[in-house]
Design a protein around this motif. Structure first.
Motif, short mmCIF file in Angstrom:
data_model
loop_
_atom_site.label_atom_id
_atom_site.label_comp_id
_atom_site.label_asym_id
_atom_site.label_seq_id
_atom_site.Cartn_x
_atom_site.Cartn_y
_atom_site.Cartn_z
N ILE A 10 2.25 5.90 -3.20
CA ILE A 10 3.34 6.64 -4.06
C ILE A 10 3.00 7.13 -5.47
N PHE A 11 2.69 5.93 -5.88
CA PHE A 11 2.15 5.80 -7.38
C PHE A 11 1.00 6.37 -7.91
N ALA A 12 -0.10 6.13 -6.73
CA ALA A 12 -1.26 7.01 -6.95
C ALA A 12 -1.09 8.58 -6.73
N VAL A 13 -0.38 9.00 -5.70
CA VAL A 13 -0.23 10.43 -5.80
C VAL A 13 0.53 10.91 -7.02
N GLY A 14 1.61 9.99 -7.58
CA GLY A 14 2.30 10.43 -8.56
C GLY A 14 1.38 10.66 -9.73
N THR A 15 0.28 9.86 -9.87
CA THR A 15 -0.55 9.82 -10.90
C THR A 15 -1.11 11.33 -11.24
N VAL A 66 0.79 -1.23 0.02
CA VAL A 66 -0.01 0.00 -0.05
C VAL A 66 0.84 1.34 -0.04
N THR A 67 2.12 1.21 0.75
CA THR A 67 3.00 2.46 0.27
C THR A 67 3.63 2.65 -1.13
N SER A 111 -6.20 9.18 -3.76
CA SER A 111 -5.05 8.71 -3.04
C SER A 111 -4.55 8.82 -1.49
N LEU A 112 -4.82 10.23 -1.34
CA LEU A 112 -4.68 10.77 0.11
C LEU A 112 -5.60 10.12 0.97
N ALA A 113 -7.00 9.99 0.51
CA ALA A 113 -7.77 9.36 1.56
C ALA A 113 -7.72 8.09 1.66
N TRP A 164 -9.77 15.70 -12.90
CA TRP A 164 -9.16 14.61 -12.87
C TRP A 164 -7.89 14.72 -12.03
N LYS A 165 -6.91 15.74 -11.93
CA LYS A 165 -5.85 15.69 -10.83
C LYS A 165 -6.14 15.55 -9.63
N SER A 166 -7.08 16.68 -9.33
CA SER A 166 -7.73 16.62 -8.07
C SER A 166 -8.36 15.50 -7.33
N LEU A 167 -9.07 14.79 -8.32
CA LEU A 167 -9.74 13.56 -7.99
C LEU A 167 -8.55 12.42 -7.80
N ALA A 168 -7.49 12.32 -8.35
CA ALA A 168 -6.78 11.46 -8.15
C ALA A 168 -5.89 11.64 -7.10
#
Length: 604
Positions: free
Chosen positions: A186-191, A181-182, A267-269, A259-263
């Motif tokens: 990382i890659f979800a935020v990077g998206t 999950v770490t 991911s932070l949630a 889309w950027k705000s949604l990603a």
């Protein structure tokens, strides 16, 4: 065992027996499930929906046409060819000279020739503020790039289980899960910060590689800390939690249209949930047993007994390490390979049919998720309805499959779902709106395919012999996932012919319904344990038995006294205590995952 004290001389044939002594369904399991493991599954539901909205195509788009003093409304209404009366979605513009542009209101201007867009694309932003489609203009000649984002995400989901399964077996469920999950976070935020389409695909591939493990590791852990009598209950809860996670993401997507705000927000949630449960996430007792960490396992069992209110005698404490070493020794049985599934004709036939059934269940379910936003101008509402219909089958599927049998339940579910999809061909095009008929039929299909997906996994568990059940899961999952990579391209056909994906899904469901006739019924039957049992089970079925959909019941004496080596009956309930003592330590209970530590085979 006398009174409430724990007797050390009670028969302990496998780890389930030991877990039953300290409490396999009590306060400890309930606290772990509702406060730790179920919340850890919620982000997996998020991931199941993100691709749909990050890569959504706006309902209207058209060529960007000069000069600048011509309004967008005029462009879309006059300059752009219209192929239906409600929406503009075209990659062509009329071939008109710039001078004629100023005469756009003059009826003498002839719009009889067209050309491809050469000045860019404009999008309608009424539903989506932005998506990767509007960001990188993934329409017209570039439309296939949008579809590839779904496929790349799915390919990542195929490769990840091999890595995370190996790490879970080597370093433990807890470490592997939080490393996973770490990596995912990382890659979800990077998206959200992807500078180009290529980087977006790279990030989505790595996020996709964590999807299976993000759900399977908590799922397996919960099954490993509970007893046979409660695994079906917790399995349903986990499935419901997964669906609830998807619904929570839809709530976020409804209010966050960029889309950027949604990603970033989703991911932070997810990361915040993982950080909260980290401190309470337990290690798998079965993994501790497989690694010979008897002291840690002893502490775990005593802690479970204390929380569950099961008093422990001093004699039991002293004998517990001996019991653990004995169970661990008995767990190391003869291993088998995937090739064993294809060496004999009946096992080969059953394996291939089960692969086809899983292709249908997984592919159609995934396809309907992707297809839902195409149904109208309210994609969030359509996706919400598509997700909410998943919940009811979780609560009655087990009862239906026990009473009607596996084959009849699968046949009815697949047939009704398939006919619902095919019926859309007869629906007039004008029946649209938030509650259009095509939407209702697709929801019926999703309801049915969720029902058959749950039953199909149970049916799959019961068809494979105990000794190769993990390998059977791997083959079915990998092969069906490989073919499911093409589902986004089938859904993409809906942009040209709206109901074509449903026609494909409906045909696939009907073929899968027919294939059920060639598998033996497993309800109320003794399940195969060895390869020989698996080959003989359902071999040379007579035609009358093949088309008999209602299950036969074993006589009560046979069901109550299952001979050693022949396994429990598939009645959808936990085995009786005297039956449990005769089970192989890697036996599947109630159609769940293997009890043993070989996680990577069940995750593949």
């Amino acid at each position: 065992m006398s009174g409430s004290a724990l007797a050390p001389d009670a028969p302990k044939r496998n780890f389930d027996d030991l877990l039953t002594v300290v409490g396999s369904y009590g306060r400890y399991q309930i606290l772990m499930a509702f406060l730790v493991i179920l919340p850890a599954v919620l982000p997996s539901g998020f991931l199941s929906m993100t691709s749909i909205f990050l890569a959504a195509t706006p309902l209207d788009f058209w060529c960007n046409i000069p000069p600048e003093n011509v309004s967008s409304h005029t462009q879309s209404q006059v300059w752009v060819p219209r192929f239906n009366s409600s929406h503009t979605k075209t990659c062509q513009m009329y071939l008109v000279d710039t001078e004629d542009a100023l005469l756009i209101g003059n009826q003498s201007v002839a719009f009889n020739q067209s050309r491809k867009c050469d000045s860019g694309i404009q999008f309608n932003h009424d539903v989506y503020e932005s998506t990767i489609v509007t960001e990188w203009k993934l329409v017209c000649d570039q439309a296939s790039l949008r579809t590839w984002t779904f496929t790349i995400f799915t390919i990542g989901g195929m490769t990840g289980p091999l890595i995370w399964g190996f790490l879970a077996d080597r370093y433990g469920r807890k470490r592997a899960f939080f490393l996973c999950v770490t990596f995912q976070s990382i890659f979800a935020v990077g998206t959200a910060f992807a500078p180009s389409y290529v980087w977006f695909c790279i990030f989505r591939f790595f996020v996709g590689s964590t999807t299976s493990a993000g759900y399977t590791l908590p799922f397996v852990l919960l099954l490993e800390i509970t007893g046979p009598e409660s695994r079906a209950f917790f399995s349903v809860l986990l499935s419901c939690t997964y669906s609830v996670g998807g619904l929570l993401f839809l709530a976020i997507a409804y209010y966050v249209r960029a889309w950027k705000s949604l990603a970033l927000i989703s991911s932070l949630a997810s990361a915040s949930i993982y950080m909260t449960v980290w401190w309470f996430f337990p290690e798998s007792p079965r993994w501790l047993l497989s690694r010979g960490r008897y002291d840690d396992l002893t502490k775990f069992l005593l802690r479970v007994a204390k929380l569950n209110g099961r008093p422990v005698t001093a004699e039991f404490r002293s004998h517990l390490p001996v019991f653990l070493r004995k169970v661990d020794k008995e767990d190391h049985t003869k291993t088998h390979s995937i090739l064993d599934l294809f060496k004999t004709p009946n096992m080969r036939k059953k394996t291939l049919i089960l692969v086809f059934l899983n292709i249908c269940n997984k592919g159609v379910s995934l396809g309907l998720n992707y297809y839902a936003p195409l149904l109208s101008s309210t994609p969030h509402w359509d996706s919400f309805l598509n997700a909410i219909v998943e919940l009811p089958p979780y609560f009655f599927a087990k009862t239906a499959f026990n009473r009607l049998g596996r084959r009849l339940s699968l046949f009815l579910g697949l047939s009704i779902g398939g006919m619902a999809c095919l019926t859309t061909y007869a629906i007039p095009a004008h029946l649209t709106g938030p509650f259009n008929v095509i939407l209702m039929l697709s929801l019926i299909a999703k309801f049915c395919i969720t029902f058959t997906y749950l039953g199909g996994k149970l049916f799959e568990d019961e068809q494979f012999p105990t000794v190769v059940r993990g390998e059977g899961h791997s083959v079915v999952s990998v092969l069906s996932s490989s073919i499911s990579c093409g589902v986004p391209f089938i859904v993409d056909l809906g942009h040209a012919f709206r109901i074509l994906p449903l026609l494909v899904f409906g045909s696939l469901c009907l073929l899968a319904a027919l294939s059920v006739f060639f598998l033996p019924e497993t309800a109320h039957q003794r399940l195969p344990q060895t390869l020989e049992d698996g080959e003989q089970f359902g071999k040379n079925l007579p035609w009358r038995e093949m088309f008999r959909l209602l299950p036969r019941r074993l006589p009560p004496p046979l069901r109550a006294n299952v001979p050693a080596g022949h396994g429990p009956t598939a009645n959808g309930s936990a085995a009786a205590p005297h039956e449990m003592e005769k089970l192989n330590p890697t036996e599947l209970t109630d159609g769940m995952l293997p009890n043993g530590p070989a996680l990577k085979t069940s995750m593949a």
